[in-house]
Design a protein around this motif. Structure first.
Motif, mmCIF file in Angstrom:
data_model
loop_
_atom_site.group_PDB
_atom_site.id
_atom_site.type_symbol
_atom_site.label_atom_id
_atom_site.label_comp_id
_atom_site.label_asym_id
_atom_site.label_seq_id
_atom_site.Cartn_x
_atom_site.Cartn_y
_atom_site.Cartn_z
ATOM 1 N N ASP A 181 -2.429 -13.541 -2.369
ATOM 2 C CA ASP A 181 -1.374 -13.105 -1.457
ATOM 3 C C ASP A 181 -1.147 -14.231 -0.434
ATOM 4 O O ASP A 181 -2.009 -15.085 -0.238
ATOM 5 N N ASP B 244 -4.800 -8.764 1.537
ATOM 6 C CA ASP B 244 -5.147 -8.180 2.834
ATOM 7 C C ASP B 244 -4.478 -6.863 3.173
ATOM 8 O O ASP B 244 -4.865 -6.215 4.145
ATOM 9 N N SER B 245 -3.460 -6.458 2.442
ATOM 10 C CA SER B 245 -2.653 -5.385 3.018
ATOM 11 C C SER B 245 -2.058 -4.404 2.006
ATOM 12 O O SER B 245 -2.308 -4.495 0.809
ATOM 13 N N THR C 83 0.682 -4.139 0.636
ATOM 14 C CA THR C 83 1.464 -4.696 -0.469
ATOM 15 C C THR C 83 0.563 -5.166 -1.623
ATOM 16 O O THR C 83 1.062 -5.555 -2.666
ATOM 17 N N ASP C 84 -0.747 -5.098 -1.416
ATOM 18 C CA ASP C 84 -1.687 -5.473 -2.482
ATOM 19 C C ASP C 84 -2.372 -4.254 -3.119
ATOM 20 O O ASP C 84 -3.151 -4.415 -4.056
ATOM 21 N N ASP D 172 0.982 -13.865 3.046
ATOM 22 C CA ASP D 172 0.957 -13.412 4.445
ATOM 23 C C ASP D 172 -0.354 -12.712 4.802
ATOM 24 O O ASP D 172 -0.693 -11.681 4.209
ATOM 25 N N GLY D 173 -1.076 -13.250 5.762
ATOM 26 C CA GLY D 173 -2.323 -12.618 6.210
ATOM 27 C C GLY D 173 -3.501 -12.914 5.303
ATOM 28 O O GLY D 173 -4.619 -12.475 5.563
ATOM 29 N N THR D 174 -3.242 -13.667 4.211
ATOM 30 C CA THR D 174 -4.322 -14.041 3.292
ATOM 31 C C THR D 174 -4.475 -15.568 3.335
ATOM 32 O O THR D 174 -5.483 -16.075 3.827
#
Ligand SMILES: [Mg+2]
Ligand SMILES: [Zn+2]
Length: 221
Positions: free
Chosen positions: A13, A172-173, A175-176, A15-17
């Motif tokens: 991922d 991370d989120s 969306t995963d 964003d945020g990863t």
């Protein structure tokens, strides 16, 4: 790693990863008019689909902001510690990986181009020909996914043969979540880590990419 039964294939991922903070959220905080936060809440609580949420959020931003957003992202969004070492690790081990992101090419590419070659970045495209930014969904859901992802990580991972590859997701989120349910190993932080622990999905935590490398080495023993 010569005793590996299958070759690892890593889905990352963005964003945020790969990034320390979520670039999409940072962009909305800086450029989004009133109304974007409600869309964020509705998306995170899964009241509306990710496609609807992300599409609606970008449709709030005028296309003429494009260059400003790119400068903002370059200045403010940082790559997570150890990412270059992780890429080195993949190169040396001849490990395949893809960046899979429901974010948009126009801000992802400038951040990643010195690290990752174009063909290994799979994300949405963007259209600036109208008044506001339009998301072009290049990787839609296959007939088996009914989550209305917009960018469908599940469908993408399904194209990677589990008979040949040991499929790993780093994320991370929310969306995963879908993708986490079909891979062989999840390496996670934040909401995705909690989700995996609560639902019994095999998961290893990470804070920076040295822990991602360790998790992959350990998992292959
Ligand atoms: Mg993310
Ligand atoms: Zn989907």
């Amino acid at each position: 790693m010569s005793h590996l039964p299958k070759k690892p294939f890593i889905f990352l991922d963005f964003d945020g990863t790969i990034t320390r903070a979520d670039a999409l959220i940072a962009i909305m905080e800086a450029f989004g008019p009133k109304g974007w936060e409600k869309l964020k809440q509705q998306t995170l609580s899964r009241e509306i689909s990710v496609r609807e949420g992300v599409g609606a959020m970008f449709s709030l931003i005028p296309s003429r902001q494009k260059e400003k957003i790119i400068s903002f992202v370059k200045k403010n969004v940082k790559i997570r510690e150890g990412f270059p070492d992780f890429l080195d690790f993949c190169k040396k081990g001849k490990i395949e990986y893809r960046v899979i992101s429901g974010g948009l090419d126009f801000y992802i590419d400038p951040l990643l181009k010195k690290f990752v070659s174009q063909e290994n970045i799979l994300c949405n495209s963007s259209d600036f020909s109208s008044k506001t930014i339009e998301v072009l969904w290049e990787y839609p859901c296959d007939p088996y996914c009914h989550l209305d992802c917009g960018f469908c990580k599940l469908s993408l991972i399904r194209t990677c043969d589990p008979g040949i590859y040991w499929r790993i997701l780093v994320g991370d989120s929310v969306t995963d979540f879908g993708a986490a349910s079909i891979v062989d190993l999840v390496i996670a932080r934040d909401t995705l880590l909690e989700h995996c622990q609560e639902t019994g999905i095999p998961v290893r935590p990470f804070h920076d990419f040295s822990e991602v490398i360790e998790a992959i080495k350990q998992g292959s023993d």
